[in-house]
Design a protein around this motif. Structure first.
Motif, PDB file in Angstrom:
ATOM      1  N   ASP A  47       0.834  -1.207   0.000  1.00 19.82           N
ATOM      2  CA  ASP A  47       0.000   0.000   0.000  1.00 19.82           C
ATOM      3  C   ASP A  47       0.865   1.252   0.000  1.00 19.82           C
ATOM      4  O   ASP A  47       0.573   2.236  -0.705  1.00 19.82           O
ATOM      5  CB  ASP A  47      -0.927   0.011   1.212  1.00 19.82           C
ATOM      6  CG  ASP A  47      -2.098  -0.956   1.081  1.00 19.82           C
ATOM      7  OD1 ASP A  47      -2.331  -1.445  -0.044  1.00 19.82           O
ATOM      8  OD2 ASP A  47      -2.759  -1.226   2.102  1.00 19.82           O
ATOM      9  N   ARG A  48       1.922   1.245   0.797  1.00 17.92           N
ATOM     10  CA  ARG A  48       2.811   2.417   0.859  1.00 17.92           C
ATOM     11  C   ARG A  48       3.476   2.648  -0.496  1.00 17.92           C
ATOM     12  O   ARG A  48       3.552   3.789  -0.967  1.00 17.92           O
ATOM     13  CB  ARG A  48       3.857   2.217   1.963  1.00 17.92           C
ATOM     14  CG  ARG A  48       3.278   2.216   3.377  1.00 17.92           C
ATOM     15  CD  ARG A  48       4.338   1.789   4.395  1.00 17.92           C
ATOM     16  NE  ARG A  48       3.778   1.508   5.706  1.00 17.92           N
ATOM     17  CZ  ARG A  48       3.851   2.317   6.765  1.00 17.92           C
ATOM     18  NH1 ARG A  48       4.457   3.480   6.666  1.00 17.92           N
ATOM     19  NH2 ARG A  48       3.324   1.962   7.922  1.00 17.92           N
ATOM     20  N   TRP A  49       3.971   1.587  -1.095  1.00 21.04           N
ATOM     21  CA  TRP A  49       4.596   1.731  -2.414  1.00 21.04           C
ATOM     22  C   TRP A  49       3.564   2.134  -3.466  1.00 21.04           C
ATOM     23  O   TRP A  49       3.850   2.939  -4.363  1.00 21.04           O
ATOM     24  CB  TRP A  49       5.280   0.422  -2.816  1.00 21.04           C
ATOM     25  CG  TRP A  49       6.660   0.280  -2.257  1.00 21.04           C
ATOM     26  CD1 TRP A  49       7.030  -0.420  -1.141  1.00 21.04           C
ATOM     27  CD2 TRP A  49       7.849   0.872  -2.766  1.00 21.04           C
ATOM     28  NE1 TRP A  49       8.391  -0.300  -0.928  1.00 21.04           N
ATOM     29  CE2 TRP A  49       8.910   0.483  -1.921  1.00 21.04           C
ATOM     30  CE3 TRP A  49       8.128   1.684  -3.856  1.00 21.04           C
ATOM     31  CZ2 TRP A  49      10.222   0.887  -2.138  1.00 21.04           C
ATOM     32  CZ3 TRP A  49       9.442   2.091  -4.079  1.00 21.04           C
ATOM     33  CH2 TRP A  49      10.467   1.694  -3.223  1.00 21.04           C
ATOM     34  N   GLY A  50       2.374   1.587  -3.372  1.00 18.66           N
ATOM     35  CA  GLY A  50       1.353   1.878  -4.365  1.00 18.66           C
ATOM     36  C   GLY A  50       0.920   3.330  -4.386  1.00 18.66           C
ATOM     37  O   GLY A  50       0.452   3.833  -5.421  1.00 18.66           O
ATOM     38  N   GLN A  51       1.078   4.033  -3.257  1.00 17.57           N
ATOM     39  CA  GLN A  51       0.670   5.434  -3.164  1.00 17.57           C
ATOM     40  C   GLN A  51       1.839   6.400  -3.361  1.00 17.57           C
ATOM     41  O   GLN A  51       1.674   7.617  -3.251  1.00 17.57           O
ATOM     42  CB  GLN A  51       0.039   5.685  -1.791  1.00 17.57           C
ATOM     43  CG  GLN A  51      -1.226   4.871  -1.538  1.00 17.57           C
ATOM     44  CD  GLN A  51      -1.686   4.979  -0.096  1.00 17.57           C
ATOM     45  OE1 GLN A  51      -1.511   5.999   0.557  1.00 17.57           O
ATOM     46  NE2 GLN A  51      -2.296   3.911   0.404  1.00 17.57           N
ATOM     47  N   LEU A  52       3.029   5.866  -3.661  1.00 20.70           N
ATOM     48  CA  LEU A  52       4.233   6.701  -3.725  1.00 20.70           C
ATOM     49  C   LEU A  52       4.440   7.269  -5.131  1.00 20.70           C
ATOM     50  O   LEU A  52       4.632   6.516  -6.084  1.00 20.70           O
ATOM     51  CB  LEU A  52       5.450   5.856  -3.330  1.00 20.70           C
ATOM     52  CG  LEU A  52       6.781   6.604  -3.168  1.00 20.70           C
ATOM     53  CD1 LEU A  52       6.737   7.542  -1.949  1.00 20.70           C
ATOM     54  CD2 LEU A  52       7.923   5.599  -3.017  1.00 20.70           C
TER      55      LEU A  52
END
Length: 414
Positions: free
Chosen positions: A153-158
């Motif tokens: 999720d963190r990578w997907g929103q970066l």
């Protein structure tokens, strides 16, 4: 009459699954033989550990060194540990990562037991670390579904800028790392991943390492290596331009919000391990900051944090170097790898410890690098290509000239 000559003694201790700490002390050995008591004239703590601090990283280190210099020796091992633990507890905004009061105490005891006449009845053995604990390879399969979902999720929103950089000299690389980290902290640079290109061979030592205990400096220079000290902790990097893959991530501190320091390392390498997996290469995490195969170490990472301050968003740097291929004979001529460092890794030498990527792929180093970057959009869809702008490059060169080209900076833990 007692000789006034001082002798240096050095002890080391590695926390299994953690980092190595060394304690060097200068004292007069004749004092123990004649008086049975003394104190340390000078102490230095160094190693491949990390320190996160809201202010100066060296404050807690210097306080620990002063505490050791103030101890009247001999003193029971447990009492030394208690005094060092109290110092650490006073520094609420500083975090020792990969070491603790226990391992510092053991390194000190190992130095002191080399002193002729030092009484062994002060050593209780309760603090001795186990050396039969081997670093286990972790993969994403070892995490819970909630943890892996959180990582993705963190990578997907970066929103990530990817920079396939030009060749740069070693000190320039480190200066540019600092310039880009500071720009993210000021909110002037978006989250970025920079793929390094080395212009010449280098040995890059960690912020808290002892130069002459880690590197055979004269031999390194003879072989054409530039030796520089970076701003992050961790161990020495042995870099030949066509044999390594190096990258840096420059991220706002919010990207790792709520994660402990070890999980932050794992988070930052998720893209890399997923990319390697996609390319048929077996790899995982070992210890807190290494990338390894079942046969040995592939690479290691280090981080430096800038905490949130008024007018600053907070940022951190995560950089990693992977061995694509390696001249192991040359490496052991240049690096002085402690036996203590490999004792919990089930290998008998630093040469046997390395498992370069070329053993698992037919891709060239350049092809492998490009293939890894091509997998990034799979976990970070908002990825776009970028470059280092001219102003940033100038700032990096200025920082390199101010710090990382300096002989004093490289030679001393200052």
């Amino acid at each position: 009459m007692i000789s006034q000559a001082l002798t240096t003694y050095r002890g080391e201790c590695k926390l299994p699954g953690g980092k190595l700490v060394a304690v060097s002390v200068q004292l007069n050995p004749q004092v123990f033989l004649t008086r049975g008591a003394s104190h340390v004239e000078h102490c230095q703590i160094d190693g491949d550990f990390f320190i996160d601090a809201a202010r100066d990283q060296l404050n807690i280190l210097k306080a620990l060194e002063r505490e050791i210099e103030n101890i009247v020796l001999p003193l029971a091992e447990g009492d030394i540990n208690g005094r060092l633990e109290a110092v650490i507890n006073r520094y609420k905004d500083s975090y020792l990562i990969g070491i603790n009061a226990n391992t510092i105490t053991l390194a000190l005891i190992r130095a002191l037991t080399q002193v002729p006449g030092y009484p062994t009845n002060t050593i209780d053995g309760h603090l001795h670390t186990r050396t039969d604990l081997l670093d286990r390879i972790l993969t994403l399969d070892d995490f819970t579904n909630a943890q892996t979902s959180d990582f993705f999720d963190r990578w997907g929103q970066l929103p990530l800028n990817v920079i396939m950089d030009v060749e740069r000299e070693p000190a320039e690389q480190i200066g540019l790392d600092l310039a880009m980290l500071q720009a993210v902290d000021r909110g002037e640079q978006p989250p970025s991943l920079r793929i390094w290109q080395w212009a010449s061979p280098a040995v890059v030592i960690g912020r808290f390492q002892s130069l002459h205990n880690e590197v055979h400096v004269a031999r390194a220079h003879e072989l054409g290596f530039t030796v520089v000290r970076r701003m992050s902790g961790g161990g020495a990097m042995f870099a030949e331009p066509d044999r390594v893959i190096t990258y840096s991530l420059y991220l706002p501190i919010s990207f790792a919000s709520g994660l402990n320091r070890t999980l932050t390392y794992y988070l930052c390498d998720v893209w890399l391990l997923k990319g390697l997996e996609h390319l048929g290469i077996t790899a995982g995490w070992t210890g807190m900051n290494d990338i390894a195969s079942p046969k040995g170490k592939i690479g290691g990472s280090a981080q430096r944090r800038l905490p949130v301050h008024p007018g600053r968003v907070g940022a951190f740097l995560h950089h990693d170097m992977l061995s694509y291929s390696i001249d192991a004979d040359k490496m052991v001529q240049v690096l002085n790898t402690s036996d203590e460092k490999v004792v919990d890794k089930a290998v008998r030498s630093a040469k046997a410890r390395i498992d370069p990527l070329e053993r698992q792929t037919r891709l060239s180093r350049k092809q492998l690098t490009e293939a890894l970057v091509a997998t990034l959009p799979d976990i970070a869809p908002a990825t776009r290509l970028s470059v280092v702008n001219e102003q940033m490059a100038v700032q990096g060169n200025e920082l390199a000239a101010k710090y990382f080209c300096s002989t004093q900076w490289t030679a001393s833990i200052i």
